[in-house]
Design an enzyme around this catalytic site. Structure first.
Site, PDB file in Angstrom:
ATOM      1  N   PRO A  13      66.346  49.729 -33.367  1.00 17.98           N
ATOM      2  CA  PRO A  13      66.790  49.836 -34.749  1.00 17.98           C
ATOM      3  C   PRO A  13      66.392  48.602 -35.539  1.00 17.98           C
ATOM      4  O   PRO A  13      66.551  47.483 -35.075  1.00 17.98           O
ATOM      5  CB  PRO A  13      68.314  49.926 -34.626  1.00 17.98           C
ATOM      6  CG  PRO A  13      68.619  49.986 -33.172  1.00 17.98           C
ATOM      7  CD  PRO A  13      67.445  49.441 -32.459  1.00 17.98           C
ATOM      8  N   GLU A  14      65.895  48.859 -36.722  1.00 18.40           N
ATOM      9  CA  GLU A  14      65.575  47.789 -37.664  1.00 18.40           C
ATOM     10  C   GLU A  14      66.685  47.779 -38.716  1.00 18.40           C
ATOM     11  O   GLU A  14      67.673  48.488 -38.573  1.00 18.40           O
ATOM     12  CB  GLU A  14      64.190  48.032 -38.266  1.00 18.40           C
ATOM     13  CG  GLU A  14      63.124  48.263 -37.203  1.00 18.40           C
ATOM     14  CD  GLU A  14      61.723  48.466 -37.760  1.00 18.40           C
ATOM     15  OE1 GLU A  14      61.440  47.952 -38.849  1.00 18.40           O
ATOM     16  OE2 GLU A  14      60.928  49.146 -37.096  1.00 18.40           O
ATOM     17  N   HIS A  27      73.536  56.476 -19.533  1.00 18.46           N
ATOM     18  CA  HIS A  27      73.148  55.106 -19.874  1.00 18.46           C
ATOM     19  C   HIS A  27      74.180  54.379 -20.725  1.00 18.46           C
ATOM     20  O   HIS A  27      73.851  53.411 -21.390  1.00 18.46           O
ATOM     21  CB  HIS A  27      71.789  55.119 -20.563  1.00 18.46           C
ATOM     22  CG  HIS A  27      70.705  55.698 -19.706  1.00 18.46           C
ATOM     23  ND1 HIS A  27      70.302  55.111 -18.525  1.00 18.46           N
ATOM     24  CD2 HIS A  27      69.975  56.833 -19.833  1.00 18.46           C
ATOM     25  CE1 HIS A  27      69.357  55.844 -17.969  1.00 18.46           C
ATOM     26  NE2 HIS A  27      69.134  56.905 -18.746  1.00 18.46           N
TER      27      HIS A  27
END
Length: 278
Positions: A2-3, A93
């Site tokens: 993610p930016e 996960h």
DNA sequence: CGGACAACCTGGTTGC
DNA sequence: TGCAACCAGGTTGTCC
């Protein structure tokens, strides 16, 4: 992964969901993501704290907790923060589960285990790795054309590399760097110090535009990114060059090229972003 | 200073 | 189908 736009989307989601909730317990399925303090202390300190407010700096997401504590999260490549209104069995996960009094869980899910968290008291922000070196927030006033031009002037590295360094502006990653350079008509290999004042201004405006568009689209979901509700963003449908190697440039129909700069795949239009200067 | 590269991890895709 | 190679939205550290 993610930016800035993705982290901001998650922050806004969590801002609607978390303030007022009290952390009842934390389960660490993979304690390695806790960078400070040690995992046992992290869990102990989280218990009983209320979430007061959310925040963001670059790609760092903050949960401001009661008693002055700050929970900082960096999702790196594949991290997700997923909120569930009821109990939810952890997915394969899932690395940590924060459960709230009265129901609700926040799952930290991270396939590649690069994501990290810190829990610090105010004034101990230097415990958070990388935070100090961040440049200004690109959507705030401090990110002026003059500031960006000055950053550029000081280095000979390729402009793409400067954008990824987080020094010129915090939160730009590989996707939005390529999109901003395309929008500004600048070749990603251009030496930063060769940019004119006008080009720096154009780049500054382009960065702000692509980041704002990314936020409006609720982020870019290519493989891993999901918001706090587990939903995809839509900016992947609006990308002009990123991930479009061999496809037509939307402006001139020239095939988009892929090269490697600073070890990162870089996409650009060889015609619209022809090398100028040096 | 900065570039090249490896490392941290796991999984998906591609190509033979 | 099998398997190896390559790729992935980020950062840090080492070597040159």
């Amino acid at each position: 992964m993610p930016e800035l736009p993705e982290v901001e989307t998650i922050r806004r989601d969590l801002q609607r969901l978390l303030p007022g909730k009290v952390i009842e317990d934390v389960k660490l399925l993979f304690p390695g993501f806790v960078k400070y303090p040690d995992p046992g202390e992290f869990v102990r300190l989280c218990r009983g704290k209320a979430v007061l407010q959310t925040g963001r700096r670059g790609k760092y997401l903050f949960l401001h907790l009661s008693e002055g504590f700050l929970l900082a999260v960096h999702l790196r490549m594949t991290g997700r923060l997923l909120y569930y209104p009821k109990q939810e069995p952890p997915a394969l996960h899932t690395r940590g589960v924060f459960s709230f009094a009265g129901g609700g869980e926040l799952h930290f899910h991270d396939v590649r285990k690069f994501g990290t968290m810190w829990l610090v008291e105010p004034g101990a922000l230097d415990r958070i790795g990388g935070l100090k070196a961040l440049g200004p927030e690109p959507l705030r006033e401090g990110f002026s054309p003059a500031f960006l031009h000055e950053c550029c002037r000081k280095t000979t590295r390729p402009i793409k590399s400067l954008l990824l360094s987080q020094e010129a502006a915090a939160g730009i990653g590989n996707i939005y760097a390529d999109e901003a350079l395309f929008k500004a008509g600048l070749n990603p290999r251009r030496r930063a110090n060769s940019l004119t004042r006008e080009e720096a201004e154009k780049l500054r405006d382009a960065i702000r535009e692509v980041l704002r568009e990314g936020i409006s689209a609720r982020g870019t979901s290519r493989r891993d990114y999901l918001d706090a509700g587990g939903r995809s963003g839509s900016y992947q449908d609006r990308l002009k060059v990123y991930g479009r190697k061999g496809q037509e440039c939307p402006l001139c129909r020239c095939p988009v090229q892929r090269v490697v700069i600073a070890g990162r795949s870089t996409h650009f239009c060889p015609a619209c972003q022809a090398v100028k200067g040096e």
